[in-house]
Write a protein that holds these residues in place. Structure first.
Motif, short mmCIF file in Angstrom:
data_model
loop_
_atom_site.label_atom_id
_atom_site.label_comp_id
_atom_site.label_asym_id
_atom_site.label_seq_id
_atom_site.Cartn_x
_atom_site.Cartn_y
_atom_site.Cartn_z
N VAL A 20 -4.91 1.06 -12.98
CA VAL A 20 -4.14 2.02 -12.13
C VAL A 20 -3.25 1.24 -11.11
N ALA A 21 -3.98 0.13 -10.60
CA ALA A 21 -3.20 -0.87 -9.63
C ALA A 21 -1.79 -1.40 -10.56
N LEU A 22 -1.97 -1.79 -11.42
CA LEU A 22 -0.72 -2.48 -12.16
C LEU A 22 0.23 -1.38 -12.44
N ALA A 23 -0.14 -0.16 -12.81
CA ALA A 23 1.12 0.92 -13.12
C ALA A 23 1.29 1.16 -11.83
N TYR A 24 0.92 1.33 -10.63
CA TYR A 24 1.32 1.60 -9.53
C TYR A 24 2.31 0.56 -8.92
N SER A 25 2.02 -0.58 -9.22
CA SER A 25 2.90 -1.72 -8.79
C SER A 25 4.24 -1.63 -9.49
N GLU A 26 4.14 -1.38 -10.68
CA GLU A 26 5.39 -1.04 -11.34
C GLU A 26 6.28 0.17 -11.29
N ALA A 65 1.14 -10.80 -10.16
CA ALA A 65 -0.42 -10.53 -10.47
C ALA A 65 -0.92 -10.36 -8.96
N ASP A 66 -0.45 -11.10 -7.96
CA ASP A 66 -1.09 -11.06 -6.49
C ASP A 66 -0.48 -9.74 -6.18
N THR A 67 0.37 -8.88 -6.42
CA THR A 67 0.67 -7.75 -5.98
C THR A 67 -0.16 -6.72 -6.54
N VAL A 68 -0.55 -6.94 -7.78
CA VAL A 68 -1.67 -5.85 -8.48
C VAL A 68 -2.94 -5.89 -7.71
N TYR A 69 -3.46 -7.32 -7.26
CA TYR A 69 -4.92 -7.54 -6.87
C TYR A 69 -4.63 -7.09 -5.43
N LEU A 76 -3.09 -4.55 -4.23
CA LEU A 76 -3.15 -3.22 -4.32
C LEU A 76 -4.81 -2.68 -4.65
N LEU A 77 -5.51 -3.57 -5.55
CA LEU A 77 -6.83 -3.50 -5.34
C LEU A 77 -7.54 -3.36 -4.12
N ALA A 78 -7.20 -4.45 -3.18
CA ALA A 78 -7.88 -4.91 -2.20
C ALA A 78 -7.72 -3.45 -1.22
N ASN A 79 -6.36 -3.17 -1.13
CA ASN A 79 -6.06 -2.05 -0.20
C ASN A 79 -6.24 -0.52 -0.67
N GLY A 80 -6.40 -0.32 -1.91
CA GLY A 80 -6.61 1.01 -2.67
C GLY A 80 -5.36 1.57 -2.74
N VAL A 81 -5.36 2.66 -3.60
CA VAL A 81 -4.42 3.53 -4.18
C VAL A 81 -4.78 5.01 -3.96
N ASN A 82 -3.98 5.65 -3.28
CA ASN A 82 -4.24 7.20 -3.01
C ASN A 82 -2.88 7.58 -3.16
N THR A 83 -2.52 8.29 -4.24
CA THR A 83 -1.12 8.82 -4.46
C THR A 83 -1.14 10.20 -5.30
N ALA A 84 -0.23 11.10 -4.71
CA ALA A 84 -0.03 12.27 -5.69
C ALA A 84 1.17 11.90 -6.56
N THR A 95 -3.14 13.63 -8.91
CA THR A 95 -3.44 12.67 -7.93
C THR A 95 -4.38 11.53 -8.43
N VAL A 96 -3.99 10.44 -8.23
CA VAL A 96 -4.86 9.42 -8.90
C VAL A 96 -5.37 8.38 -7.49
N THR A 97 -6.62 8.17 -7.52
CA THR A 97 -6.71 7.18 -6.56
C THR A 97 -7.64 5.80 -6.97
N VAL A 98 -7.70 4.84 -6.07
CA VAL A 98 -8.49 3.70 -6.20
C VAL A 98 -9.17 3.36 -5.02
N ARG A 99 -10.17 3.17 -4.80
CA ARG A 99 -11.01 2.71 -3.63
C ARG A 99 -10.85 1.45 -3.24
N PRO A 100 -10.33 0.90 -2.26
CA PRO A 100 -10.34 -0.56 -1.57
C PRO A 100 -11.60 -1.38 -2.06
N GLN A 101 -11.07 -2.18 -2.67
CA GLN A 101 -12.38 -3.15 -3.23
C GLN A 101 -12.00 -4.60 -3.05
N ALA A 102 -12.99 -5.29 -2.81
CA ALA A 102 -12.82 -6.73 -2.82
C ALA A 102 -13.01 -7.39 -3.78
#
Length: 504
Positions: free
Chosen positions: A54-60, A159-163, A165-173, A178-185
């Motif tokens: 999801v983070a990769l797709a969102y970055s694109e 790649a840093d952009t994708v990671y 997004l993983l750290a900050n999370g994704v919450n988008t309509a 609606t697709v979400t990614v919880r923030p994760q270290a």
């Protein structure tokens, strides 16, 4: 019709895939969120971490397939599967999934499956076994390769952009749900890319025409060496939208096959600026006006306003103001124009979602804004329970001290109160000191006109400066506007220092 996920025998030979993942939900079962289901199904089928996918797709693309229309570099769909003279991930995805190219272009589920298959193919080439594939940290090199970057430094940026997004999370309509990614270290294993130049690191101002930019050279096949303004006067600034991602655009301008470039590229999330062509040279961005103009590209897509952030507007406006002042260009709409306004062009950017009024106000410094800062020591404006300690440990603090607490499964929120002058849009920023022991996902709660919104911030990085939490519609009144909660799955001490609220 939603595309069926296929199991590529060659790619997953020897793997046991549960039948339910291959045939989908039981007959008659309706999916409430087709895009979320597509990510989950594709991630399971190709054994790719779902949140990473999801983070990769969102970055694109911000999860927008753009109805099958290609990006500037020939990328299609949510996963930006590319077909251009040098990159053919679209065709690779068709081979791996047995889906027709046209289906991959237009069907979100098929496109997501295609992206997952391509990413898995990179993992297989790197030798990631089933155990290694479960940890997103091990996928960094595969992600960097997925971006098809033209150089190791741009691959690292991608790649840093994708990671991030993983750290900050994704919450988008997204358009399909609606697709979400919880923030994760996640501490990614950068492998050989750890030696590549970090384009997010501080840069040398002397190396560029604009002190706020970093330098990444476009291919010499994509611009004309010149000696402006001696050879040609520079009297126009042209505003573009990339129709693609920041890292992808930088990579495309480095590709000799592109036959296009711009002097600058501006990132959506934070307004980061990369210069790719010297202002003395003619970038290929505006046809007959290449001789007289400076071109500025902005990350995003014309039909998606979510890319046009306040950080991007302000950063780009500062760049435009700097260029205009140095060449004596009037700061008006006759001299600062959109690509669509350049004679002889058939482009539509920056399009109807670009806020010219706000942009030109920023360029000219004519906005009158209300702003307030609330520190943890501001009398009558900050409240926290006795569970929040006080510290002066970090020199990155705002003011005399700051507050801290352990994370718990209870809110126990520290609140910042402000007198909001009118119902309007406001930018909310946070100031906190950063150390490795602070929280990986500190929850900032904003009391918006449509209810509380939570934004998770990694307090291990970005300290000692104002960090934008987001822009929100706030109601007029005197009330608790921003809070820092202790309820998080993140690890480390949670810090509450200061917030700044600015009307836009």
């Amino acid at each position: 019709m939603k595309a069926r996920l296929r199991r590529p025998a060659a790619l997953l030979a020897g793997s046991l895939i549960p039948l339910s993942l291959l045939i989908g939900p039981p007959a008659g079962a309706a999916s409430a969120d087709p895009m979320a289901d597509a990510f989950a199904g594709s991630a399971a089928t190709y054994e790719v971490p779902r949140d990473l996918l999801v983070a990769l797709a969102y970055s694109e693309t911000h999860l927008d397939g753009h109805h099958g229309a290609p990006s500037a570099s020939g990328g299609y769909g949510v996963m930006h599967l590319v077909s251009n003279p040098t990159t053919h991930t679209l065709e690779q995805a068709a081979k791996l999934t047995s889906e027709p190219v046209e289906t991959l272009k237009t069907d979100d589920a098929a496109n997501i499956a295609g992206g997952a298959a391509v990413l898995r193919a990179h993992a297989d080439a790197l030798g990631l076994d089933a155990t290694a594939r479960k940890d997103p940290a091990n996928w960094y090199t595969a992600v960097a390769r997925y971006g098809n970057a033209s150089s190791p430094e741009v691959a690292r940026l991608y790649a840093d952009t994708v990671y991030d997004l993983l750290a900050n999370g994704v919450n988008t309509a997204a358009p399909s749900g609606t697709v979400t990614v919880r923030p994760q270290a996640v501490q990614p294993d950068r492998g050989d890319y750890a030696q590549a130049r970090d384009l997010n690191a501080p840069r040398l101002a002397a190396a560029v025409d604009y002190p706020g930019a970093k330098w990444v050279a476009a291919s010499s096949s994509n611009y004309t060496v010149s000696n402006r303004p001696s050879s040609n006067a520079i009297d126009r600034i042209v505003i573009h939208v990339t129709q693609g991602s920041y890292a992808g655009t930088i990579s495309w301008f480095q590709n000799p096959a592109a036959q296009v470039s711009a002097h600058y590229v501006v990132r959506s999330s934070d307004g980061d600026v990369t210069q790719m062509v010297r202002e003395k040279d003619r970038a290929w961005h505006a046809r007959d006006w290449n001789t007289r103009s400076v071109g500025i590209e902005h990350e995003g897509y014309v039909n998606d306003a979510s890319w046009f952030t306040d950080a991007m507007y302000r950063s780009s406006a500062a760049l435009t103001r700097n260029v205009a002042d140095r060449y004596g260009i009037p700061k008006d709409r006759a001299h600062i124009v959109g690509h669509a306004e350049v004679p002889g062009n058939d482009h539509t950017d920056p399009g109807p979602n670009w806020d010219w009024t706000r942009y030109m106000q920023y360029v000219n410094g004519t906005t009158t804004t209300w702003s307030t800062i609330v520190d943890n020591t501001t009398a009558g404006r900050f409240t926290a329970s006795a569970n929040w300690g006080t510290s002066t440990y970090s020199g990155q603090r705002y003011g005399a001290d700051y507050r801290y607490a352990e994370p718990v499964t209870a809110s126990d929120t520290a609140w910042y109160r402000a007198a909001i002058p009118a119902t309007a849009t406001y930018r909310v920023e946070a100031w906190y000191p950063a150390t490795s022991g602070y929280n990986t996902a500190a929850p900032y709660i904003v009391t918006t006109s449509s209810g509380n919104k939570t934004v998770y911030v990694d307090q291990r990085t970005g300290g000692g400066a104002w960090r934008t939490i987001g822009t929100f519609t706030l109601n007029a009144g005197d009330y608790n506007v921003v809070g820092v909660s202790r309820w998080t799955a993140g690890t480390g001490l949670i810090v509450a220092d200061a917030v700044r609220i600015t009307r836009l």
